[in-house]
Structure formats: structure tokens, C-alpha cells
Design an enzyme around this catalytic site. Structure first.
Site, mmCIF file in Angstrom:
data_model
loop_
_atom_site.group_PDB
_atom_site.id
_atom_site.type_symbol
_atom_site.label_atom_id
_atom_site.label_comp_id
_atom_site.label_asym_id
_atom_site.label_seq_id
_atom_site.Cartn_x
_atom_site.Cartn_y
_atom_site.Cartn_z
ATOM 1 N N CYS A 72 0.839 -1.201 0.000
ATOM 2 C CA CYS A 72 0.000 0.000 0.000
ATOM 3 C C CYS A 72 0.874 1.252 0.000
ATOM 4 O O CYS A 72 2.012 1.236 0.502
ATOM 5 C CB CYS A 72 -0.894 0.033 1.235
ATOM 6 S SG CYS A 72 -2.274 -1.123 1.162
ATOM 7 N N GLU A 74 0.631 3.874 1.832
ATOM 8 C CA GLU A 74 0.961 4.329 3.191
ATOM 9 C C GLU A 74 2.167 3.572 3.730
ATOM 10 O O GLU A 74 3.060 4.158 4.352
ATOM 11 C CB GLU A 74 -0.234 4.118 4.133
ATOM 12 C CG GLU A 74 -1.487 4.891 3.759
ATOM 13 C CD GLU A 74 -2.417 4.122 2.823
ATOM 14 O OE1 GLU A 74 -1.921 3.358 1.956
ATOM 15 O OE2 GLU A 74 -3.636 4.282 2.945
ATOM 16 N N CYS A 111 -6.518 1.158 4.581
ATOM 17 C CA CYS A 111 -6.981 -0.204 4.878
ATOM 18 C C CYS A 111 -6.601 -0.570 6.319
ATOM 19 O O CYS A 111 -5.809 0.132 6.972
ATOM 20 C CB CYS A 111 -6.377 -1.205 3.889
ATOM 21 S SG CYS A 111 -4.653 -1.599 4.219
HETATM 22 N N1 THU Z 1 -4.224 0.464 -1.410
HETATM 23 C C1 THU Z 1 -3.387 1.366 -0.822
HETATM 24 O O1 THU Z 1 -2.339 1.726 -1.390
HETATM 25 N N2 THU Z 1 -3.716 1.859 0.397
HETATM 26 C C2 THU Z 1 -4.835 1.515 1.092
HETATM 27 O O2 THU Z 1 -5.001 1.924 2.227
HETATM 28 C C3 THU Z 1 -5.843 0.670 0.465
HETATM 29 C C4 THU Z 1 -5.466 0.024 -0.810
HETATM 30 C C5 THU Z 1 -3.852 -0.087 -2.702
HETATM 31 C C6 THU Z 1 -3.507 -1.550 -2.668
HETATM 32 C C7 THU Z 1 -3.789 -1.966 -4.093
HETATM 33 O O3 THU Z 1 -2.617 -1.709 -4.859
HETATM 34 C C8 THU Z 1 -4.883 -1.027 -4.554
HETATM 35 O O4 THU Z 1 -4.918 0.039 -3.614
HETATM 36 C C9 THU Z 1 -6.252 -1.659 -4.619
HETATM 37 O O5 THU Z 1 -6.561 -2.296 -3.444
#
Ligand code: THU
Length: 160
Positions: A72, A74, A111
Site C-alpha cells: 500500500c 501508506e 486499509c
Molecule cells: N491500497 C493502498 O495503497 N492503500 C490503502 O489503504 C488501500 C489500498 C492499494 C492496494 C492496491 O494496490 C490497490 O490500492 C487496490 O486495493
């Protein structure tokens, strides 16, 4: 029986209502979506972290053909901060997205795994990290502490 109520406040802003430093952090998060490697979800997430020393570090989601390996935005930004500015406190984080359709207007919240990860940094530095969340619309949510998004959290306190 006893009820335990948890209460927290999310502040909602328009960009112009925020100060220059806040606006600039959100813009950097938006620019960081260009660093995303997201050929599978096509969901670009950008994160900008403002550090206590005034430096900004960036992160963007990095996907992998083996899906569980995806990182992610973050997490990438936090690791970037820890590696390049070790032990410098985090003041705030801006998180935003870019989609191909441009219709994900509402702010997107981190998330569960990222919330837990931000909590660890907040507890380590013993100072709140404020979060700015923005989608592709005008609305910006400000949250004062990750604890507001993670009530009844698991932390190091349980391990003592
Ligand atoms: N994703 C993030 O980068 N941060 C989050 O808090 C939620 C999801 C990304 C992971 C994946 O590459 C895409 O978003 C779809 O889930």
C-alpha cells in the site's frame, strides 16, 4: 451489562479552507499517485508524509503479479520515512487516489493493515499523526489520530 461508547470526530474541509502547508502536502500526495505501480487494480494511491524536520517523503502503492505481495502507498511512505529519516517524528500524512474514470469522489480511508501500521508509528513517537484523506472530489477529511480509525486497537501495551 455496560455499554462502552467510542466517539471520534472527522473534520471535513474544502481545499481552500486548509493552510498552505496542508494544501501542499495534499498536492504532493496527489503527485505521488504517478509513482504507483498498479497494473492489476488500476487504482493509484499516493501518500505524502510531513516530518517534524519539515521534510516530506512520498509513497505509492506497488502491486505484484502475486497479489498478496502488493504494498500500500501508506506502507511504502512509512518505510521510506523510517529508512531515510529514522526517528524523526511524523506530523501528518496525506492520502489520495487517482482512478482512470475519475469518479471515486469521496475520501478513501487507509486499509486495516495500514491503520495498524500507522498506529505503531504514532505510539513509537508518542505524538499524534494527523491524516488528510482525499478522493477525486473536493471533500477532504481530517482525522486527528489513527486511533480514531482504529478503536479498541491492538498495541505493544498488550505485550508488556
Ligand atoms: N491500497 C493502498 O495503497 N492503500 C490503502 O489503504 C488501500 C489500498 C492499494 C492496494 C492496491 O494496490 C490497490 O490500492 C487496490 O486495493
Amino acid at each position: 451489562m455496560k455499554k462502552i461508547d467510542h466517539h471520534f470526530t472527522i473534520e471535513e474541509y474544502q481545499l481552500q479552507e486548509l493552510n498552505q502547508e496542508e494544501q501542499s502536502l495534499i498536492q504532493k500526495a496527489k503527485d505521488a499517485t504517478a509513482l504507483s505501480h498498479s497494473p492489476y487494480s488500476r487504482f493509484r494511491v499516493g501518500c505524502a508524509i510531513l516530518l517534524e524536520n519539515g521534510e516530506t517523503v512520498l509513497g505509492a502503492n506497488q502491486e505484484n503479479a502475486a497479489y498478496p505481495v502488493c504494498l500500500c502507498a501508506e506502507g511504502v511512505a512509512l518505510a521510506n520515512a523510517a529508512a531515510n529519516f529514522n526517528k524523526v517524528s511524523i506530523v501528518s500524512m496525506a492520502i489520495t487516489i487517482a482512478t482512470e474514470h475519475g469518479k471515486m469522489l469521496d475520501p478513501v480511508a487507509p486499509c486495516g493493515l495500514c491503520r495498524q501500521s500507522i498506529l505503531e508509528y504514532e505510539n513509537r513517537q508518542n505524538k499524534n499523526i494527523s491524516l488528510y484523506l482525499k478522493g477525486e472530489g473536493e471533500k477532504i477529511y481530517k482525522v486527528q489520530s489513527i486511533k480514531d480509525l482504529l478503536p479498541l486497537n491492538f498495541s505493544d501495551k498488550a505485550l508488556l
